[in-house]
Each structure stands twice: as C-alpha cells, then as structure tokens.
Design an enzyme around this catalytic site. Structure first.
Site, PDB file in Angstrom:
ATOM      1  N   ILE A 165      16.242 -15.541   9.164  1.00 49.15           N
ATOM      2  CA  ILE A 165      16.933 -14.149   8.938  1.00 49.15           C
ATOM      3  C   ILE A 165      16.858 -14.186   7.933  1.00 49.15           C
ATOM      4  O   ILE A 165      18.494 -13.257   8.728  1.00 49.15           O
ATOM      5  CB  ILE A 165      16.555 -13.143  10.333  1.00 49.15           C
ATOM      6  CG1 ILE A 165      15.526 -13.622  11.497  1.00 49.15           C
ATOM      7  CG2 ILE A 165      16.117 -11.866   9.886  1.00 49.15           C
ATOM      8  CD1 ILE A 165      15.543 -12.599  13.274  1.00 49.15           C
ATOM      9  N   PRO A 166      16.901 -14.068   6.695  1.00 51.63           N
ATOM     10  CA  PRO A 166      18.323 -13.751   6.095  1.00 51.63           C
ATOM     11  C   PRO A 166      18.355 -12.094   5.582  1.00 51.63           C
ATOM     12  O   PRO A 166      17.297 -11.858   5.882  1.00 51.63           O
ATOM     13  CB  PRO A 166      17.950 -14.227   4.903  1.00 51.63           C
ATOM     14  CG  PRO A 166      16.458 -14.897   5.231  1.00 51.63           C
ATOM     15  CD  PRO A 166      16.143 -14.678   6.263  1.00 51.63           C
ATOM     16  N   HIS A 167      19.279 -11.942   4.967  1.00 54.85           N
ATOM     17  CA  HIS A 167      19.930 -10.059   4.906  1.00 54.85           C
ATOM     18  C   HIS A 167      20.831  -9.842   4.459  1.00 54.85           C
ATOM     19  O   HIS A 167      21.640 -11.052   4.316  1.00 54.85           O
ATOM     20  CB  HIS A 167      19.750  -9.460   6.497  1.00 54.85           C
ATOM     21  CG  HIS A 167      20.797  -9.893   7.658  1.00 54.85           C
ATOM     22  ND1 HIS A 167      20.259 -11.320   8.183  1.00 54.85           N
ATOM     23  CD2 HIS A 167      21.556  -9.979   7.501  1.00 54.85           C
ATOM     24  CE1 HIS A 167      21.130 -11.237   9.586  1.00 54.85           C
ATOM     25  NE2 HIS A 167      22.672 -10.044   8.712  1.00 54.85           N
ATOM     26  N   ALA A 168      20.790  -8.740   3.866  1.00 48.88           N
ATOM     27  CA  ALA A 168      21.550  -7.987   2.967  1.00 48.88           C
ATOM     28  C   ALA A 168      21.532  -6.987   2.599  1.00 48.88           C
ATOM     29  O   ALA A 168      20.210  -6.264   2.476  1.00 48.88           O
ATOM     30  CB  ALA A 168      21.807  -9.031   1.545  1.00 48.88           C
ATOM     31  N   THR A 208      19.467  -4.483  10.134  1.00 51.66           N
ATOM     32  CA  THR A 208      19.501  -5.812  11.217  1.00 51.66           C
ATOM     33  C   THR A 208      19.224  -5.890  12.366  1.00 51.66           C
ATOM     34  O   THR A 208      18.466  -6.644  12.506  1.00 51.66           O
ATOM     35  CB  THR A 208      20.863  -6.948  10.971  1.00 51.66           C
ATOM     36  OG1 THR A 208      21.994  -5.861  10.930  1.00 51.66           O
ATOM     37  CG2 THR A 208      20.829  -7.633   9.549  1.00 51.66           C
TER      38      THR A 208
END
Length: 127
Positions: free
Chosen positions: A65-68, A113
């Site tokens: 779950i990559p996030h920014a 997130t």
C-alpha cells in the site's frame, strides 16, 4: 469516504508487468496520473519514494500500500493493481506482493492512509 469513490477505471490494472519495486512504483504512479488528479507526476513519485525510504509499505501477505501526501495531488485518489507473478516489495514477512493499492492524498488533507488504508487491510486480510 468509500474506496470505490477514489477509484476510476483508468486507475486499475489487472496485469501489472513490473518485476522490481521501482518498476511497480512507476506503473502505479502512471495509474494514479491516469486518474487526472495529479498536478505534477514527478513530484508525486518523489513523495512515494521518500515514503518508501522511511519504511516499506509492503505490509505482508502479498499486499503493498504505497502512499504519499503531497501538494502535487489535486484530489484524493487510489490506484489498484494485480501482479500475477508477484514483486519483491521488501514486505515485512518476505512475501512477494501481488495486490497493490497506491494512495494519493493532497498535502494537508486528513489522514487518507487511515481512512482508506485500514479498510483495505481489513478487507484483504479476511480469511
């Protein structure tokens, strides 16, 4: 906020071709960009990479779950992808990642997130 509200048909891939973590990030950033919610694709990718440098977002059991949260995001959105072969995403349990959910949130927004990530984790880990 419902997960379905953050997805578009252009931000979903059922055949991720990536063989490495960076290739997966590239393909997922392309999917997020296809949603039309980025003002600066390069800046968003830099945010994703910066987050990965803090700690992997490969949560295990085949999920990443990559996030920014960056100013390059106009509106919160989500990309989803499946890798049939799997990608070494440096997951905590050492498993290959097969399901990817990339979260994009505008800088200064609520914790997207948490809002999105927790439901994804609970839905994908039901057995």
């Amino acid at each position: 906020m419902r997960i379905i509200d953050l997805l578009s048909k252009d931000s979903i891939s059922l055949q991720l071709q990536a063989k490495t973590k960076m290739e997966a990030i590239d393909e997922l950033v392309d999917l997020v960009d296809a949603s039309g919610h980025l003002t600066d694709k390069k800046a968003y990718k830099e945010g994703i990479i910066a987050r990965e440098e803090q700690s992997t977002t490969g949560i295990g059991e085949g999920i990443a779950i990559p996030h920014a949260k960056v100013a390059a995001v106009k509106k919160a959105c989500l990309a989803a992808a499946v890798s049939h072969a799997g990608v070494d995403y440096e997951s905590f349990d050492g498993s290959l990642a097969h399901l990817f959910f990339m979260i994009a949130a505008p800088d200064g927004s609520n914790s997207i997130t948490y809002i999105v990530g927790c439901p994804i984790k609970s839905q994908t880990k039901r057995g």
